[in-house]
Design a protein around this motif. Structure first.
Motif, PDB file in Angstrom:
ATOM      1  N   PRO A 120     -31.073 -17.425   6.017  1.00  0.00           N
ATOM      2  CA  PRO A 120     -30.306 -16.458   5.381  1.00  0.00           C
ATOM      3  C   PRO A 120     -29.117 -16.082   6.175  1.00  0.00           C
ATOM      4  O   PRO A 120     -29.479 -15.864   7.827  1.00  0.00           O
ATOM      5  CB  PRO A 120     -31.050 -15.876   4.390  1.00  0.00           C
ATOM      6  CG  PRO A 120     -32.109 -15.153   5.364  1.00  0.00           C
ATOM      7  CD  PRO A 120     -32.399 -17.192   6.054  1.00  0.00           C
ATOM      8  N   PHE A 121     -27.815 -15.974   5.990  1.00  0.00           N
ATOM      9  CA  PHE A 121     -27.212 -14.925   6.225  1.00  0.00           C
ATOM     10  C   PHE A 121     -26.440 -13.751   5.125  1.00  0.00           C
ATOM     11  O   PHE A 121     -26.584 -13.912   4.674  1.00  0.00           O
ATOM     12  CB  PHE A 121     -25.802 -16.185   6.225  1.00  0.00           C
ATOM     13  CG  PHE A 121     -24.458 -15.215   7.246  1.00  0.00           C
ATOM     14  CD1 PHE A 121     -24.098 -15.343   8.459  1.00  0.00           C
ATOM     15  CD2 PHE A 121     -23.394 -14.804   6.735  1.00  0.00           C
ATOM     16  CE1 PHE A 121     -23.723 -14.232   8.685  1.00  0.00           C
ATOM     17  CE2 PHE A 121     -22.233 -14.657   6.911  1.00  0.00           C
ATOM     18  CZ  PHE A 121     -22.110 -13.853   8.428  1.00  0.00           C
ATOM     19  N   ARG A 162     -23.135  -9.957   3.088  1.00  0.00           N
ATOM     20  CA  ARG A 162     -22.862  -7.884   2.467  1.00  0.00           C
ATOM     21  C   ARG A 162     -22.844  -7.590   3.335  1.00  0.00           C
ATOM     22  O   ARG A 162     -21.901  -6.892   4.427  1.00  0.00           O
ATOM     23  CB  ARG A 162     -23.552  -7.679   1.990  1.00  0.00           C
ATOM     24  CG  ARG A 162     -23.144  -5.957   1.616  1.00  0.00           C
ATOM     25  CD  ARG A 162     -25.044  -6.139   0.387  1.00  0.00           C
ATOM     26  NE  ARG A 162     -24.986  -6.971  -0.959  1.00  0.00           N
ATOM     27  CZ  ARG A 162     -24.168  -6.570  -2.017  1.00  0.00           C
ATOM     28  NH1 ARG A 162     -23.375  -5.322  -1.986  1.00  0.00           N
ATOM     29  NH2 ARG A 162     -24.221  -7.394  -2.435  1.00  0.00           N
ATOM     30  N   GLN A 163     -23.335  -7.590   5.007  1.00  0.00           N
ATOM     31  CA  GLN A 163     -23.198  -7.133   6.814  1.00  0.00           C
ATOM     32  C   GLN A 163     -21.118  -7.832   7.100  1.00  0.00           C
ATOM     33  O   GLN A 163     -21.184  -6.740   7.675  1.00  0.00           O
ATOM     34  CB  GLN A 163     -24.673  -7.279   7.173  1.00  0.00           C
ATOM     35  CG  GLN A 163     -25.393  -6.651   7.165  1.00  0.00           C
ATOM     36  CD  GLN A 163     -25.686  -5.241   7.320  1.00  0.00           C
ATOM     37  OE1 GLN A 163     -24.795  -4.390   7.855  1.00  0.00           O
ATOM     38  NE2 GLN A 163     -25.930  -4.471   5.664  1.00  0.00           N
ATOM     39  N   LEU A 186     -40.044  -4.763   7.746  1.00  0.00           N
ATOM     40  CA  LEU A 186     -39.550  -5.202   6.627  1.00  0.00           C
ATOM     41  C   LEU A 186     -38.645  -6.580   5.815  1.00  0.00           C
ATOM     42  O   LEU A 186     -38.433  -7.259   5.746  1.00  0.00           O
ATOM     43  CB  LEU A 186     -38.950  -4.239   5.862  1.00  0.00           C
ATOM     44  CG  LEU A 186     -38.748  -2.389   5.708  1.00  0.00           C
ATOM     45  CD1 LEU A 186     -37.946  -1.548   5.800  1.00  0.00           C
ATOM     46  CD2 LEU A 186     -40.103  -2.975   4.479  1.00  0.00           C
ATOM     47  N   SER A 187     -40.295  -7.612   6.426  1.00  0.00           N
ATOM     48  CA  SER A 187     -39.630  -9.199   6.988  1.00  0.00           C
ATOM     49  C   SER A 187     -37.701  -9.399   7.461  1.00  0.00           C
ATOM     50  O   SER A 187     -37.497 -10.206   6.624  1.00  0.00           O
ATOM     51  CB  SER A 187     -39.545 -10.035   5.800  1.00  0.00           C
ATOM     52  OG  SER A 187     -41.297  -9.488   4.678  1.00  0.00           O
ATOM     53  N   THR A 188     -37.315  -8.680   7.970  1.00  0.00           N
ATOM     54  CA  THR A 188     -36.072  -8.409   8.562  1.00  0.00           C
ATOM     55  C   THR A 188     -36.053  -8.875   9.782  1.00  0.00           C
ATOM     56  O   THR A 188     -36.591  -8.012  10.732  1.00  0.00           O
ATOM     57  CB  THR A 188     -35.124  -7.552   7.934  1.00  0.00           C
ATOM     58  OG1 THR A 188     -35.199  -7.437   6.050  1.00  0.00           O
ATOM     59  CG2 THR A 188     -34.061  -8.060   8.478  1.00  0.00           C
ATOM     60  N   ASP A 189     -35.097 -10.118  10.461  1.00  0.00           N
ATOM     61  CA  ASP A 189     -34.944 -10.285  11.993  1.00  0.00           C
ATOM     62  C   ASP A 189     -33.948  -9.389  12.215  1.00  0.00           C
ATOM     63  O   ASP A 189     -31.889  -9.571  11.521  1.00  0.00           O
ATOM     64  CB  ASP A 189     -34.901 -11.748  12.202  1.00  0.00           C
ATOM     65  CG  ASP A 189     -35.147 -11.643  13.296  1.00  0.00           C
ATOM     66  OD1 ASP A 189     -34.479 -10.891  14.458  1.00  0.00           O
ATOM     67  OD2 ASP A 189     -35.186 -12.989  14.290  1.00  0.00           O
ATOM     68  N   GLU A 231     -24.039   3.054  16.150  1.00  0.00           N
ATOM     69  CA  GLU A 231     -25.028   2.863  14.936  1.00  0.00           C
ATOM     70  C   GLU A 231     -26.394   2.909  15.402  1.00  0.00           C
ATOM     71  O   GLU A 231     -26.926   2.762  15.135  1.00  0.00           O
ATOM     72  CB  GLU A 231     -24.171   2.174  14.018  1.00  0.00           C
ATOM     73  CG  GLU A 231     -25.132   1.709  12.946  1.00  0.00           C
ATOM     74  CD  GLU A 231     -24.364   0.825  11.768  1.00  0.00           C
ATOM     75  OE1 GLU A 231     -22.649   1.013  11.567  1.00  0.00           O
ATOM     76  OE2 GLU A 231     -24.441   1.139  10.772  1.00  0.00           O
ATOM     77  N   ALA A 281     -38.277  -0.675  12.455  1.00  0.00           N
ATOM     78  CA  ALA A 281     -38.651  -0.851  10.972  1.00  0.00           C
ATOM     79  C   ALA A 281     -37.930  -2.051   9.874  1.00  0.00           C
ATOM     80  O   ALA A 281     -38.560  -2.491   9.181  1.00  0.00           O
ATOM     81  CB  ALA A 281     -38.249   0.416  10.033  1.00  0.00           C
ATOM     82  N   LEU A 282     -37.038  -2.506  10.275  1.00  0.00           N
ATOM     83  CA  LEU A 282     -36.264  -3.895   9.935  1.00  0.00           C
ATOM     84  C   LEU A 282     -37.948  -4.446  10.391  1.00  0.00           C
ATOM     85  O   LEU A 282     -37.678  -6.150   9.084  1.00  0.00           O
ATOM     86  CB  LEU A 282     -35.449  -4.035  10.532  1.00  0.00           C
ATOM     87  CG  LEU A 282     -34.025  -3.781  10.566  1.00  0.00           C
ATOM     88  CD1 LEU A 282     -33.075  -3.759  11.208  1.00  0.00           C
ATOM     89  CD2 LEU A 282     -33.603  -3.944   8.915  1.00  0.00           C
ATOM     90  N   THR A 283     -38.028  -4.793  11.509  1.00  0.00           N
ATOM     91  CA  THR A 283     -38.846  -5.380  11.911  1.00  0.00           C
ATOM     92  C   THR A 283     -40.242  -5.973  10.761  1.00  0.00           C
ATOM     93  O   THR A 283     -40.884  -7.212   9.794  1.00  0.00           O
ATOM     94  CB  THR A 283     -39.138  -5.738  12.837  1.00  0.00           C
ATOM     95  OG1 THR A 283     -38.325  -6.034  14.050  1.00  0.00           O
ATOM     96  CG2 THR A 283     -40.875  -6.982  13.195  1.00  0.00           C
ATOM     97  N   GLN A 310     -35.333   2.886  13.092  1.00  0.00           N
ATOM     98  CA  GLN A 310     -35.445   2.197  12.698  1.00  0.00           C
ATOM     99  C   GLN A 310     -34.787   0.276  12.528  1.00  0.00           C
ATOM    100  O   GLN A 310     -35.298  -0.619  12.083  1.00  0.00           O
ATOM    101  CB  GLN A 310     -33.609   1.673  11.860  1.00  0.00           C
ATOM    102  CG  GLN A 310     -33.462   3.511  11.105  1.00  0.00           C
ATOM    103  CD  GLN A 310     -32.250   3.982  11.265  1.00  0.00           C
ATOM    104  OE1 GLN A 310     -31.632   3.302   9.829  1.00  0.00           O
ATOM    105  NE2 GLN A 310     -31.516   4.988  11.079  1.00  0.00           N
ATOM    106  N   TYR A 319     -30.559  -9.748  11.345  1.00  0.00           N
ATOM    107  CA  TYR A 319     -29.285  -8.258  10.248  1.00  0.00           C
ATOM    108  C   TYR A 319     -28.085  -7.946  10.794  1.00  0.00           C
ATOM    109  O   TYR A 319     -27.289  -7.158  10.366  1.00  0.00           O
ATOM    110  CB  TYR A 319     -30.478  -7.588   9.463  1.00  0.00           C
ATOM    111  CG  TYR A 319     -30.289  -7.259   8.571  1.00  0.00           C
ATOM    112  CD1 TYR A 319     -30.177  -6.934   7.225  1.00  0.00           C
ATOM    113  CD2 TYR A 319     -30.052  -5.198   9.106  1.00  0.00           C
ATOM    114  CE1 TYR A 319     -29.374  -5.819   6.164  1.00  0.00           C
ATOM    115  CE2 TYR A 319     -29.538  -4.464   8.563  1.00  0.00           C
ATOM    116  CZ  TYR A 319     -29.674  -4.734   6.836  1.00  0.00           C
ATOM    117  OH  TYR A 319     -29.076  -4.469   6.169  1.00  0.00           O
ATOM    118  N   ARG A 336     -18.853  -6.394   5.468  1.00  0.00           N
ATOM    119  CA  ARG A 336     -18.400  -4.931   5.861  1.00  0.00           C
ATOM    120  C   ARG A 336     -18.180  -4.424   7.382  1.00  0.00           C
ATOM    121  O   ARG A 336     -17.322  -4.030   7.455  1.00  0.00           O
ATOM    122  CB  ARG A 336     -20.148  -3.880   5.697  1.00  0.00           C
ATOM    123  CG  ARG A 336     -20.369  -2.366   6.055  1.00  0.00           C
ATOM    124  CD  ARG A 336     -21.125  -1.950   6.104  1.00  0.00           C
ATOM    125  NE  ARG A 336     -21.430  -1.158   6.772  1.00  0.00           N
ATOM    126  CZ  ARG A 336     -22.416  -1.184   7.861  1.00  0.00           C
ATOM    127  NH1 ARG A 336     -23.793  -1.417   8.009  1.00  0.00           N
ATOM    128  NH2 ARG A 336     -22.469  -0.123   8.961  1.00  0.00           N
TER     129      ARG A 336
END
Ligand SMILES: Nc1ncnc2c1ncn2[C@@H]1O[C@H](COP(=O)(O)OP(=O)(O)O)[C@@H](O)[C@H]1O
Ligand SMILES: [Mg+2]
Lengths: 257, 261
Positions: free
Chosen positions: B40-41, B44-45, B137-140, B121, B133-135, B130, B144, B48
């Motif tokens: 997935p891409f 939204r990021q 939360l099932s997010t690479d 950031e 935390a991403l990892t 953080q 991301y 921004r």
């Protein structure tokens, strides 16, 4: 013991440069039980949990979850495994570029189990479980007090209904009443989810409230495991010293005089 | 003799360290880019950061380009009039702006704004757990945080440079016609006559490369920051300095590639 431990660590070692932080950690966490990990500041509690979560690669040792060696899993299997875990970080680690509701449902959105519209409603439900009003969902993490941030972080950790949850010092830095409230929420959540929990704490009252079992780590090794109820009168000199917070005992702080 | 060997060893070690660093940054960039071709891409990021770079850098870049065009006209007029070569002024302005000054100055301004904010950031996210935390939360985090920024940097700079080109030429035109006595129509004719598609295209390609480099250095320095607030501060400085130097170095390489005879 016939039951396979949910989490099984054997000989876990990790050094940062010269410093041997973990020096052969052995630990079993029973399924659907709550284990608390005790130990002084800097004794490697957070590093242990980060190793289990795959955030820090251990130098040596075996990590098994449900009897499976994590190191032998494929990328995909490992991702699937960690889809079912939750973690509450020591300082919350909320995403400050996202509103609270998106923080809470981050994992559900990442796994595409929810649309953004449905996520807002789901966030309100989860926030209610940790005693926060739905309106908190529209605030930013920076607008919350320390206790509220901890609760939002707790909500985020449980929102995807994990079956293993890690809590890293969930009550440190909170006043005693808020600490007791968070402990109560943790016990509730773990019971409701039927999850296995591994919590880090150095607060004895908290340890007795949330733990079934307890283990103590000192100088990179587990020196004692037993029932959380016995804390304070275990008969193990190190644990009793730690539990009673006395200066005299086998644990010597390295202070220069 | 041993002095000389020591020196040689020192230089060699520094060169290897630099090469190793470049290699690690290249791998980091490739991993980031690889997430752009596999779903997935995180649209939204991407959006921004695209808006942050392309839209909110407009005032800074526009003012820089306008004043640069004005100064360019003024300076070269005093120089050229000594040789009676004033008529070369419109072509000098438009070629310098489109080929060089537009992309380089826009790149440097954006490096200051965006390179710094990306490093700050991501660096803050690193030191406050953080990214870990991403990892969980099932997010690479590479997917991301890094991939959308790399794409946004690459795509946002070219439109900015189009604006910079137009305003730079306009700045020169203002000074030439209002102060130096050029006839507006003949100034514009001279500008169009000398301008070729390649001048603009080379500038836009440079812009895309610079945008990529700015985002890459911002992400890399932020991602690898350690320590607390101080570490984030260092990462920020390093990102801006590295991006600025890379912009100038790649400007040379790209110019040599585009305009070799
Ligand atoms: N990423 C890291 N790099 C270097 N040292 C680290 C890192 N993480 C932890 N440490 C060191 O490991 C030791 C144990 O840290 P930690 O597990 O966070 O302690 P605690 O038991 O208080 O949670 C500390 O001395 C810390 O300095
Ligand atoms: Mg810790």
């Amino acid at each position: 013991m016939s039951e396979t431990p949910k989490i099984r660590l054997r000989g876990l070692r990790k050094a940062f440069g010269e410093k041997q932080v973990l020096d052969g950690v052995d630990l079993d966490v029973r399924p659907r039980h709550s284990m608390v990990l005790l130990g002084g500041s800097g004794s490697g509690k957070s590093v242990t949990v980060k190793c289990i979560l795959g955030l820090i690669p251990p130098d040596e040792g075996v990590i098994e979850i449900d009897g499976q060696d994590v190191a032998k899993l494929s990328r995909r299997e490992r991702a699937a495994l960690f889809d079912r875990t939750g973690m509450l970080f020591q300082n919350g680690a909320l995403f400050d570029s996202l509103p609270v509701w998106e923080n809470v449902c981050f994992k559900l959105l990442a796994q595409r189990r929810l649309t953004r519209r449905a996520a807002r409603d789901r966030a309100a439900e989860v926030l209610a479980q940790v005693g926060l009003a739905a309106s908190v969902g529209d605030l930013w993490p920076a607008e919350l007090s320390g206790g509220m941030q901890k609760r939002v972080a707790l909500a985020r950790a449980i929102a995807a209904q994990p079956d293993i949850i890690f809590f890293d010092e969930p009550t440190t830095g909170l006043d005693p009443i808020m600490g007791a409230v968070i402990d109560g929420l943790i016990v509730d959540c773990v019971e409701r989810l039927g999850a296995t929990a591994l919590s880090i704490t150095h607060d004895m009252a908290s340890a007795r409230r949330i733990g079934d079992d307890a283990a103590m780590i000192h100088k990179g090794r587990i020196v004692w495991t037993g029932s959380a109820e016995t804390l304070g009168h275990t008969g193990h000199p190190m644990v009793d010293q730690f539990a009673n917070g006395s200066r005299e005992g086998p644990i010597q702080m390295e202070l220069r005089r | 003799m041993s002095r000389a060997l020591d020196l040689l060893a020192l230089v060699g070690r520094a060169a290897f360290a630099a090469l190793g660093g470049a290699g690690r940054i290249a791998i980091f960039a490739l991993v980031g880019l690889s997430h752009l071709v596999r779903p997935p891409f995180h649209a939204r990021q991407f959006w921004r950061h695209f808006v942050e770079i392309a839209y909110f850098s407009l005032p800074v870049v526009a003012l820089t380009a306008l004043f640069t065009g004005m100064v360019l006209a003024l300076q070269s007029h005093t120089g050229f009039s000594r040789f009676g070569a004033e008529t070369a002024l419109p072509s000098l302005v438009v070629l310098s702006i489109t080929r060089e000054l537009g992309p380089v100055l826009a790149g440097l301004m954006v490096a200051g704004r965006i390179g710094a904010s990306m490093a700050a950031e991501i660096g803050t996210m690193r030191v406050t757990d953080q990214i870990d935390a991403l990892t969980t939360l099932s997010t690479d985090p590479m997917r991301y945080l890094v991939a959308p920024r790399l794409l946004a940097g690459t795509l946002a700079l070219p439109p900015l440079v189009v604006v910079a080109d137009i305003l730079g030429v306009f700045g020169g035109f203002l000074i030439a016609t209002l102060q130096l006595g050029f006839v507006p129509q003949s100034y514009l004719d001279a500008t169009w006559d000398v301008l070729e598609a390649m001048d603009v295209i080379s500038g836009l390609v440079k812009a895309a490369v610079f945008g990529f480099l700015i985002a890459l250095m911002g992400c890399w320095c932020g991602y690898h920051s350690r320590g607390g607030a101080q570490g984030v501060g260092q990462a920020t400085t390093r990102a801006v300095v590295a991006a600025s130097i890379l912009i100038l170095a790649f400007d040379y390489v790209l110019t040599a590639a585009f305009f070799k005879q």
